[in-house]
Design a protein around this motif. Structure first.
Motif: not given
Length: 550
Positions: A119, A121-129
């Motif tokens: 999760q 890595v997915i947040r980093d790709v989608l730009g979530y913090t």
């Protein structure tokens, strides 16, 4: 001749006693459950059984669906098509069998945690913090349990179905193609119906393993019948209530076995040994890539991902501490000791049952063989149910023994069998006796009866024939059975949790305790040791599979 007959009867009597010992826990459990008060039954019917039974049935339905789709789909993919890495994938699809269900749940709880690597890595790709902005569905759910158990147990269906597809005659499939059917139609109308008996066998094994599971279900927050038995007995100290839940679970086990036999009713398949097997279709380009992805996905999710996680966590822990704790080393030694004792004892008992069935008179053999099949029922009984059924016989034995000892020595009452490693070994022997009996019966079936008859004509007794003629020929079967029993003993969790002595930990119970406390680092080392040991029977199965197909 009279002496020989007497010795033969001894083997039959010994095997009958072993069979009765296997049935004893079930009979005592049923008797204790039926003697329970109606108030217990009413409480269970109102508050426990509806939710536990619903979760268990949904779990069985979901796991059955996932294992059937993955197992049958993988078996047909490996049989009907040829693509890059197919040779490696043929045995790699068995690797998830090396990972117990509770270890997969243990690993994926951390891998898929909101603060875990996936999760993140997915947040980093989608730009979530923050996890509050994006998070995947919680793996601690019934759906998560279905997917994870399915990823581990599908090889049971793959193994039996792959063997059936590999032996189907190409002429039958080609006849369908000549009549204008597509490959998809041939699969659904010809290949799949003929493979139905093999699918039923694989599914029944996968579902019985699902029923036996306790660690994965509890880790993932799914209140199944198995978890209810454990919590009712350990947390509430309610033996009668636990026995009644266990009896309900036995009804479900019997229903599964009957369903498996119903699925194979009037089903048979004979093949001419000279018939030609189906040749796989060569795939290239995008089709080959899709086949590779579909084939490797179950292996990556069911084995590679949890194994890499365990390696990383074990390295992290050893890098920080520089050594393994003494408690974990003690647990590893206890696991090795109990597995070796169980393996030796189970092989001896299995040898008695298999040889008694073999040495019975031809006129009586069929009747005795039907009786001795009951000795293999232990593997179908979930570990929690078996352990609960053994509690009362152990207590009765201890009480009787204390009364005898009190006639000669004055001392405070003690529990000699309960809370000892002997109780644990007894439960393991009953549960894994089917593995030894099945392997040895298969080994004995390969030895011609003429060999035994020649020894008997020379004046050798049944025991002497076994010792001097058959045991040397049975070494491969004994070795295979010993390996499977040893590794299954290392992995067994439910029976160990209920019957282990005080302050006695195996690698499985150590991992269970670490996961319950949320301390995953040292638990990863125990889990990795169990997985490495589990690879041995998987390699053995892969070699046997290749030998049959060559």
């Amino acid at each position: 001749m009279g002496s020989t007959t007497h010795i033969g009867r001894f083997w039959l009597l010994a095997a009958a006693c072993i069979t009765l010992a296997v049935l004893a826990p079930v009979l005592t459990l049923a008797a204790h459950a039926l003697q329970g008060s109606t108030g217990h039954w009413q409480h269970l019917l109102d508050y426990v059984l509806p939710n536990a039974m619903r979760n268990t049935l949904l779990l069985l339905l979901g796991v059955g669906t996932v294992t059937a789709l993955l197992g049958v789909g993988s078996a047909w993919l490996m049989t009907a098509y040829s693509f890059p890495t197919r040779g490696v994938l043929n045995w790699a699809l068995l690797l998830p069998l090396a990972v117990p269900t509770y270890i997969v749940a243990f690993a994926y709880q951390d891998i898929l945690h909101p603060l875990g690597p996936v999760q993140g890595v997915i947040r980093d790709v989608l730009g979530y913090t923050s996890p509050r902005q994006f998070r995947l569905p919680d793996v601690r759910s019934l759906g998560g349990a279905i997917m994870l158990l399915g990823l581990v147990l599908y090889p049971y269906v793959y193994l039996s179905t792959r063997a059936m597809f590999a032996t189907q005659s190409a002429s039958l499939l080609e006849a369908g193609r000549i009549l204008g059917a597509t490959r998809r139609t041939v699969f659904f109308r010809v290949a799949l119906p003929m493979a139905r008996p093999a699918i039923a066998v694989g599914l029944s094994l996968a579902l019985l393993e699902t029923l036996n599971d306790i660690g994965a279900s509890e880790f993932l927050g799914v209140q199944t019948l198995t978890v209810s038995i454990y919590t009712t007995w350990v947390t509430r100290s309610d033996l009668a209530g636990a026995a009644q839940i266990a009896l309900s679970m036995l009804v479900l086990v019997v229903a599964l076995i009957m369903l498996e036999r119903y699925g194979r009713r009037r089903q048979g398949y004979s093949q001419n040994q000279r018939s030609r097997s189906m040749q796989p279709q060569q795939l290239t380009g995008a089709a080959a890539l899709v086949a590779m992805v579909l084939g490797w996905l179950p292996v990556l999710l069911g084995f590679v991902a949890p194994a890499l996680y365990l390696l990383a966590e074990s390295y992290k822990y050893l890098h920080l501490t520089g050594a393994v704790s003494q408690q974990l080393l003690a647990s590893a030694w206890s696991t090795l000791y109990i597995a070796l004792v169980t393996t030796a004892a189970t092989l001896v008992l299995a040898l008695v049952v298999a040889w008694a069935s073999r040495s019975a008179r031809s006129s009586e053999r069929q009747r005795w063989q039907k009786l001795f099949k009951l000795a293999s029922l232990g593997y179908a009984i979930p570990g929690t149910v078996l352990a609960l059924g053994l509690l009362l016989p152990f207590v009765w034995f201890d009480t009787l023994l204390e009364q005898v000892v009190a006639l000669f020595v004055e001392r405070a009452p003690q529990l000699l069998l309960m809370g000892s490693t002997t109780a644990l070994v007894t439960a393991y022997c009953i549960r894994f006796l089917a593995i030894g009996v099945g392997s040895l019966e298969a080994g004995l079936a390969r030895i011609p009866l003429s060999v035994e008859q020649a020894a008997r004509l020379l004046g050798e007794t049944p025991g002497g024939t076994l010792r001097r003629v058959h045991l040397p020929l049975l070494r491969p079967a004994l070795g295979a059975a010993a390996l499977l029993i040893f590794v299954d003993t290392m992995k067994e969790l439910p029976a160990t949790l209920l019957l282990r002595p005080m302050n006695f930990e195996t690698l499985a119970t150590w991992l269970y305790a670490e996961a319950a406390r949320g301390t995953y680092e040292e638990g990863a080392i125990a889990a990795l040791a169990i997985v490495v040991a589990g690879l041995l029977p998987v390699i053995l199965l892969a070699r046997a599979q290749f030998a049959r197909q060559s």
